[in-house]
Write an enzyme that holds these catalytic residues in place. Structure first.
Site, PDB file in Angstrom:
ATOM      1  N   GLY A  17       1.654  -0.224 -13.510  1.00  0.00           N
ATOM      2  CA  GLY A  17       0.907   0.382 -12.597  1.00  0.00           C
ATOM      3  C   GLY A  17       1.005   1.895 -12.661  1.00  0.00           C
ATOM      4  O   GLY A  17       1.802   2.593 -12.661  1.00  0.00           O
ATOM      5  N   GLY A  36      -0.531   5.202 -10.051  1.00  0.00           N
ATOM      6  CA  GLY A  36      -1.298   5.378  -8.649  1.00  0.00           C
ATOM      7  C   GLY A  36      -1.085   6.842  -8.434  1.00  0.00           C
ATOM      8  O   GLY A  36      -0.749   7.675  -8.990  1.00  0.00           O
ATOM      9  N   GLY A  37      -1.749   7.183  -7.367  1.00  0.00           N
ATOM     10  CA  GLY A  37      -2.087   8.527  -6.957  1.00  0.00           C
ATOM     11  C   GLY A  37      -0.452   8.987  -6.795  1.00  0.00           C
ATOM     12  O   GLY A  37      -0.301  10.302  -6.844  1.00  0.00           O
ATOM     13  N   GLY A  66       2.372   7.887  -8.293  1.00  0.00           N
ATOM     14  CA  GLY A  66       3.368   7.864  -9.264  1.00  0.00           C
ATOM     15  C   GLY A  66       2.813   6.780 -10.202  1.00  0.00           C
ATOM     16  O   GLY A  66       1.947   6.252 -10.224  1.00  0.00           O
ATOM     17  N   THR A  67       3.958   6.567 -11.424  1.00  0.00           N
ATOM     18  CA  THR A  67       3.712   5.249 -12.122  1.00  0.00           C
ATOM     19  C   THR A  67       4.737   4.444 -11.996  1.00  0.00           C
ATOM     20  O   THR A  67       5.854   4.761 -11.384  1.00  0.00           O
ATOM     21  CB  THR A  67       4.082   6.031 -13.753  1.00  0.00           C
ATOM     22  OG1 THR A  67       3.339   7.408 -13.885  1.00  0.00           O
ATOM     23  CG2 THR A  67       3.935   5.176 -14.463  1.00  0.00           C
ATOM     24  N   VAL A  68       4.518   3.086 -12.293  1.00  0.00           N
ATOM     25  CA  VAL A  68       5.364   2.268 -11.927  1.00  0.00           C
ATOM     26  C   VAL A  68       5.821   1.395 -13.070  1.00  0.00           C
ATOM     27  O   VAL A  68       4.916   1.073 -13.802  1.00  0.00           O
ATOM     28  CB  VAL A  68       4.773   1.217 -10.883  1.00  0.00           C
ATOM     29  CG1 VAL A  68       5.750   0.150 -10.366  1.00  0.00           C
ATOM     30  CG2 VAL A  68       4.221   1.976  -9.557  1.00  0.00           C
ATOM     31  N   LYS A  91       9.325   3.068  -9.304  1.00  0.00           N
ATOM     32  CA  LYS A  91       8.469   3.958  -9.282  1.00  0.00           C
ATOM     33  C   LYS A  91       9.039   5.379  -9.466  1.00  0.00           C
ATOM     34  O   LYS A  91       9.700   5.842  -8.774  1.00  0.00           O
ATOM     35  CB  LYS A  91       7.777   3.885  -7.861  1.00  0.00           C
ATOM     36  CG  LYS A  91       6.375   4.757  -7.970  1.00  0.00           C
ATOM     37  CD  LYS A  91       5.612   4.668  -6.595  1.00  0.00           C
ATOM     38  CE  LYS A  91       6.469   5.316  -5.602  1.00  0.00           C
ATOM     39  NZ  LYS A  91       5.477   5.808  -4.657  1.00  0.00           N
ATOM     40  N   ASP A 132      -3.407   4.042   3.760  1.00  0.00           N
ATOM     41  CA  ASP A 132      -3.945   3.856   2.549  1.00  0.00           C
ATOM     42  C   ASP A 132      -4.011   2.085   2.408  1.00  0.00           C
ATOM     43  O   ASP A 132      -3.418   1.503   1.348  1.00  0.00           O
ATOM     44  CB  ASP A 132      -3.349   4.216   1.313  1.00  0.00           C
ATOM     45  CG  ASP A 132      -4.114   4.430   0.170  1.00  0.00           C
ATOM     46  OD1 ASP A 132      -5.502   4.163   0.281  1.00  0.00           O
ATOM     47  OD2 ASP A 132      -3.713   4.780  -0.807  1.00  0.00           O
TER      48      ASP A 132
END
Ligand SMILES: *[C@@H]1O[C@H](CO)[C@@H](O)[C@H](O)[C@H]1NC(C)=O
Ligand SMILES: *[C@@H]1O[C@H](CO)[C@@H](O)[C@H](O)[C@H]1NC(C)=O
Ligand SMILES: *[C@@H]1O[C@H](CO)[C@@H](O)[C@H](O)[C@H]1NC(C)=O
Ligand SMILES: *[C@@H]1O[C@H](CO)[C@@H](O)[C@H](O)[C@H]1NC(C)=O
Ligand SMILES: *[C@@H]1O[C@H](CO)[C@@H](O)[C@H](O)[C@H]1NC(C)=O
Ligand SMILES: *[C@@H]1O[C@H](CO)[C@@H](O)[C@H](O)[C@H]1NC(C)=O
Ligand SMILES: *[C@@H]1O[C@H](CO)[C@@H](O)[C@H](O)[C@H]1NC(C)=O
Ligand SMILES: *[C@@H]1O[C@H](CO)[C@@H](O)[C@H](O)[C@H]1NC(C)=O
Ligand SMILES: *[C@@H]1O[C@H](CO)[C@@H](O)[C@H](O)[C@H]1NC(C)=O
Ligand SMILES: *[C@@H]1O[C@H](CO)[C@@H](O)[C@H](O)[C@H]1NC(C)=O
Ligand SMILES: *[C@@H]1O[C@H](CO)[C@@H](O)[C@H](O)[C@H]1NC(C)=O
Length: 759
Positions: A429, A431-432, A434-436, A450, A547
Site C-alpha cells: 500500500g 498512502g498519504g 507513507g508506504t506499507v 510502514k 480520516d
C-alpha cells in the site's frame, strides 16, 4: 527498562491491494549450513558444506571436493569417510573429530623380536586433512613396547615420531592416570602431519612382563580423551579414539586462489592460509556467524543471543559486527556494569535538598553528562534514533510503571531483513502518510511495516506521543501496532498484518462483492462504529480519527473489521470539545462543516462514517463524477434518494431481500442522520453504535413496533425547520392506526416514507 513484548495501537495503513504472494525465503536463509537440497545431518552430526553426502536433484555434488565426500549409514546413524567415522565437524575452527583405529600388536610365539603391526588411518590420506598438533597426543601403551607415528606424503617426503616404554617386570611404579613412560608413554605431535599411519611393536616379544601384559598399543587421541589405566596393559578395549583434524579447502593459498578467482570464501569472512601449507580456510569475521563456504556471514545479534558485555540485554544495542552498551534513558554512566549506570532522577532531589554548592555540582555534572552524551551519539543510526524521538519514547516507556503493552523496538536490520531490503514487490500500500510493506519477522510472524514520509522535527514529539497513547488502545477492531524502529532516517512502524484487504476493495471490486451480503455489511459497519466510538469516548484521551473511509477499514481472514491509519488522528484534550486544525482528510468523506470552519470535533468522524455507511448501502464511490450533477456526491445522493422515496433504487444490486428490507431502511436513516450538515445535529458515535447494534439484534418480528420510532426518526432527519403539514404522524399518540398504515407502506415498499419535498 522493559522495552519488549507487544503493544497495542492503532494504525496508519492505507492498504490498496493486499494480494501479495509470500516470498520464498527458503533460498535466502543464511542459517542453512548445507547446500540447498542436501542432507544436513547424520544422526546427531551436522554436515556443513564443504562436507556433504551425495548429490542434489540437479546433479550438483553436495560436497565441495572428493576429500569432503561422506556417507551416512542411516541404520547406525554413523557418518563416515572411507572407513573412518566422523563424529563432529566444526566450521568456524576448520576442524573435524574422527574416530581413528588403534594399532595393536600382541604376543605371538611364532614371531621373533622387533615385530610390528601397523594401522594406516585410511581416509586421512588426503592432503586436505592434517592432525591438529595442538589438540592431540600420540600415546603407546605396553611394557615391552614402542610406537611410531608416520607421516608420508608426496612420495615419502614425510617424517615419523614415537615413544617407547619398558617395565622390566617393575610393575610397582605403574600408576593409573600417569602416562609418564612406565607402561605408557606419550609425545606431542609435530605440525603438518598428514596421510599418517601408526605402528605398534615390541622389542623382545614381551619378555619383560609376560605375566600380565602381552600386547602393545599405539594411537593418536584428542587431548583429554584418554586416561591411562594399569588394567589397559594387554587389555585395551578401545578400538578407536577421537582425533582432531584440521581441514582446509583448495590446494592453493588465499592469495593464489583469489588471483585465480577460485577462492570460495563468501562475504564478511576472512580467508586464512592453512597451517599445513596446503589450501586455505574461511572464517566469519568477528561479530558475524554462518557458513562462510556457502553464503555471506550474517551479523550476530549479541544483545539477543546473550553474547554481550553489557549489564543486561536492555542496555545493549546491536550494531553490524559488534554491539554497544548504553545506560537506560534517564540514567548515565557505563552500561557495561549494573553499578555503572546512575539514576539521573536523583538529581532533582539533590537540588531540592541541598545548598547552592550542590547546585553548582549539579550544573557541572549535567554539563559533563551532556558533552558525554554528545560524543556518544555520533553514530548516524543513533542520530536517527534520537532525531526520531527514540530517547523520548524510551523515557516515556520507562516511566510507565506497569503497562501491559510495551512497544517492541525493532532494529533497522531486522526490518530490512523482514522486507527483503524493502523489496518493491512487497509493497502492499501507498498512502498519504507513507508506504506499507509486507514483511516476515525472524519468528515467521507476518507484519505490515510502514515507512513514514519524512517527519519534520517539530512533529517528532507529537509522533512519539501518539504512538504512546495509541499503544494503550486495545480494541479488537483496531489494527494493532506491534512496534517501531527509530534507527532509520524515517520512523518505521510495525503493525499486525491484516490479510483480506480493505473494505473499499470489497465494496467496489466486482469479483469480491458477490460474497459480501447485507449481513456482513451490517456486521462490519457495527464493528467499525464500535471501534470509533471506543476511540471517541472510552480511550484515555478522546481520539478523533480524522480520516475515516472505506480504504482505512481493513478486513482480516474472518472479515472482521479493523480500523487503521491513525496518521492524521488528533487527541482532543479533555477540557476542549473542538480543536482548530488544518483541514485534513479525504474528499468525499470530509465533513463540510469542518471544511468551512476548521473546527475539528468528533462529529467530523461521524460524518465520514455516514459516508462509509452510504457506500455500504449503495456500493457507489463517495465521489461519483458522473454526468448527472446530483449524483456527484454520495452523501447528497443518499439523502435525496431517501427524501424522494427512491432508496431501493439506490441500493447496490443484490443486497436487498424480503427479510432485510426493514434493516436496510433503518441503516439508511442512521446514515442520513450522520450526514446532516450541522455537526451538532448529528448523533454521537456512541449513539450511532447503539443504533446499529440495535438494528443487528432486531428480530424480524419486532419491525412493526419499531416502525413507529422510525417514523419519528425520519422526521428528525431533515433540518428542523422543514417539518411539513403533509407529515403529521409525528405524534406518538397516534396508536394502532398509524401502525397499520406503516405496515402497509413497508409491505408495499414502493412508497416508503412520505417525506416533504419542500426544503
Ligand atoms: C543446482 O542446485 C544448486 C543448489 O540448489 C545450485 O546452487 C546450482 O546452481 C544448481 N546447478 C544447476 C546446474 O542448476
Ligand atoms: C563419494 O563417495 C561415495 C561412497 O564412498 C562414492 O560412491 C562416490 O563415487 C564418491 N563420489 C565422488 C564424486 O568421488
Ligand atoms: C550400517 O550400520 C549397520 C549397523 O551398525 C551395519 O550392520 C551395516 O552393515 C552398515 N551398513 C553399511 C552399508 O555400512
Ligand atoms: C566449533 O568451535 C567453536 C570454538 O571452539 C565452538 O564455539 C563451537 O560450538 C564449535 N562448533 C561445533 C559444531 O562443534
Ligand atoms: C601368530 O602369527 C602367525 C603368522 O602370522 C599367525 O598365523 C597366527 O594366527 C598368529 N597367532 C595369534 C595368536 O595371533
Ligand atoms: C590446527 O588448528 C588449530 C586450531 O585452529 C591450530 O592451533 C593449529 O595450528 C592448526 N594446525 C596444525 C598443523 O595443527
Ligand atoms: C598372553 O599371551 C599368552 C600366550 O599367548 C596367553 O596365554 C595369555 O592369555 C595372554 N595374556 C593375556 C592377559 O592376554
Ligand atoms: C572425549 O572427551 C570429552 C570430554 O571429556 C567427552 O565429552 C567425550 O565424550 C569424549 N569422546 C569420546 C569419543 O570418548
Ligand atoms: C589444484 O587442484 C586443481 C583442481 O582440483 C588442479 O587442477 C590443480 O592442478 C591443483 N594444483 C596443484 C598445485 O596441485
Ligand atoms: C555478499 O557479500 C558480498 C561482498 O561483501 C556482496 O557483494 C554481496 O552482494 C553479498 N551477497 C548477498 C546475497 O548478500
Ligand atoms: C565500563 O566498564 C567496563 C567493565 O568494568 C570497562 O572494561 C570499560 O572500560 C568501561 N568503559 C568506560 C567507557 O568506562
Amino acid at each position: 527498562m522493559g522495552v519488549k513484548g507487544m503493544l497495542f495501537v492503532i494504525v496508519a495503513l492505507v492498504l490498496v491491494e493486499v494480494e501479495v504472494e509470500v516470498v520464498a525465503i527458503d533460498d535466502i536463509d543464511s542459517t542453512q549450513i548445507a547446500l540447498h537440497g542436501c542432507q544436513r545431518n547424520c544422526g546427531d552430526v551436522q554436515i556443513p558444506y564443504p562436507f556433504g553426502i551425495g548429490k542434489t536433484e540437479n546433479g550438483t555434488t553436495c560436497f565441495l571436493d572428493k576429500p569432503f565426500n561422506l556417507t551416512c549409514n542411516s541404520s547406525s546413524s554413523s557418518l563416515t569417510s572411507g572407513n573412518v567415522q566422523v563424529i563432529n565437524i566444526n566450521i568456524s575452527q576448520g576442524q573435524a573429530d574422527m574416530l581413528i583405529f588403534v594399532s595393536k600388536y600382541c604376543y605371538n610365539s611364532s614371531y621373533g623380536n622387533n615385530a610390528v603391526s601397523s594401522q594406516p588411518s585410511g581416509l586421512i590420506s588426503s592432503s586436505s586433512f592434517t592432525i591438529s598438533s595442538k589438540d592431540n597426543k600420540f600415546i603407546s601403551v605396553g611394557c615391552d613396547t614402542y610406537g611410531y607415528l608416520n607421516s608420508f606424503y608426496n612420495n615419502n617426503a614425510g617424517y615419523s615420531t614415537g615413544c617407547l616404554t619398558r617395565c622390566y617386570g617393575n610393575t610397582k611404579e605403574i600408576k593409573d592416570g600417569d602416562c609418564s613412560g612406565i607402561g605408557c608413554c606419550e609425545v606431542d605431535i609435530p605440525p603438518k602431519m598428514r596421510s599418517v599411519s601408526t605402528q605398534a611393536g615390541t622389542f623382545f616379544n614381551f619378555q619383560d612382563s609376560l605375566v600380565f601384559n602381552n600386547c602393545s598399543y599405539s594411537f593418536v587421541v584428542k587431548n583429554g580423551n584418554y586416561t591411562f589405566k594399569k588394567a589397559h596393559l594387554g587389555k585395551l578395549l578401545h578400538e578407536t579414539f577421537p582425533v582432531v583434524f584440521n581441514w582446509s579447502v583448495g590446494n592453493e593459498t588465499c592469495k593464489e586462489s583469489q588471483n585465480r578467482g577460485t577462492n570460495i570464501c563468501k562475504g564478511n569472512s576472512i580467508c586464512m592460509d592453512a597451517e599445513s601449507g596446503y589450501g586455505y580456510r574461511c572464517q566469519c569475521q568477528k561479530g558475524f556467524e554462518g557458513n562462510p563456504y556457502l553464503h555471506n556471514c550474517t551479523d550476530i545479534d549479541e544483545c539477543e543471543t546473550g553474547q554481550h558485555s553489557c549489564a543486561s540485554k536492555h542496555n545493549c544495542r546491536n550494531e553490524i559486527g559488534f554491539h554497544g552498551c548504553f545506560c537506560p534513558n534517564g540514567q548515565s554512566g557505563n552500561g557495561s556494569t549494573i553499578e555503572g549506570c546512575h539514576k539521573k532522577n536523583l538529581l532533582p532531589q539533590i537540588v531540592i535538598g541541598a545548598s547552592a554548592g550542590f547546585i553548582a555540582i549539579f550544573v557541572g555534572t549535567s554539563l559533563l553528562y551532556l558533552t558525554h552524551q554528545k560524543r556518544k551519539f555520533i553514530k548516524l543510526k543513533e542520530k536517527f534514533f534520537k532525531q526520531n524521538g527514540g530517547l523520548l519514547l524510551l523515557q516515556q516507556l520507562s516511566s510507565r510503571e506497569e503497562s501491559s503493552h510495551t512497544i517492541q523496538i525493532f532494529t533497522a536490520k531486522e526490518l530490512k531483513k523482514a522486507t527483503n531490503n524493502y523489496d518493491e514487490n512487497l509493497i502492499i500500500g501507498r498512502g498519504g502518510f507513507g508506504t506499507v510493506f509486507k514483511g516476515v519477522l525472524e519468528n515467521n510472524t507476518i507484519v505490515a511495516i510502514k515507512k513514514s514520509r519524512i517527519v519534520d522535527a517539530d512533529q517528532v514529539d507529537q509522533f512519539i506521543h501518539e504512538v504512546i497513547v495509541l499503544s494503550q488502545v486495545n480494541h479488537r477492531n483496531v489494527v494493532k501496532l506491534l512496534g517501531c524502529c527509530l534507527e532509520t532516517e524515517v520512523p518505521l512502524l510495525v503493525y499486525e498484518f491484516v490479510r483480506n484487504g480493505t473494505l473499499f476493495d470489497f465494496i467496489h471490486n466486482e469479483n469480491k462483492r458477490n460474497h459480501f451480503n447485507w449481513e456482513n455489511r451490517l456486521r462490519i459497519a457495527t464493528e467499525t462504529v464500535g471501534a470509533l466510538s471506543y476511540l471517541h469516548s472510552s480511550a484515555s484521551i478522546p481520539i478523533v480519527h480524522r480520516d475515516v473511509k472505506s480504504t482505512n477499514i481493513l478486513l482480516d481472514e474472518d472479515y472482521t473489521a479493523k480500523v487503521s491509519d491513525f496518521g492524521a488522528s488528533k487527541f482532543v484534550p479533555l477540557n476542549q470539545n473542538t480543536l482548530a486544525t488544518v483541514v485534513q482528510g479525504t474528499f468525499g468523506y470530509l465533513d463540510p462543516e469542518y471544511m468551512q470552519t476548521c473546527q475539528l470535533t468528533e462529529k467530523s468522524d461521524v460524518y465520514s462514517f455516514g459516508v462509509v455507511l452510504a457506500e455500504l448501502l449503495t456500493g457507489k464511490k463517495p465521489l461519483m463524477f458522473e454526468k448527472s450533477e446530483e449524483k456527484t456526491n454520495l452523501a447528497m445522493y443518499l439523502t435525496s434518494c431517501l427524501e424522494e422515496d427512491r432508496l431501493f433504487e439506490a441500493l447496490q444490486v443484490g443486497i436487498l431481500n424480503e427479510e432485510n428490507k426493514q434493516e436496510i431502511v433503518e441503516v439508511a436513516i442512521v446514515a442520513a442522520k450522520c450526514l446532516r450538515l450541522k455537526g451538532e445535529e448529528r448523533p454521537s458515535m456512541k449513539e450511532v453504535a447503539m443504533e446499529l447494534e440495535g438494528i443487528r439484534l432486531m428480530s424480524k418480528s419486532h419491525w412493526v413496533n419499531n416502525a413507529d420510532k422510525n417514523f419519528e426518526e425520519i422526521q428528525h432527519l431533515l433540518p428542523v425547520s422543514s417539518s411539513s403539514e403533509k407529515y403529521e404522524h409525528g405524534d406518538s399518540s397516534s396508536g394502532s392506526h398509524q401502525n397499520t398504515k406503516y405496515d402497509s407502506i413497508i409491505r408495499d415498499q414502493e412508497v416508503l416514507i412520505a417525506l416533504p419535498s419542500g426544503r
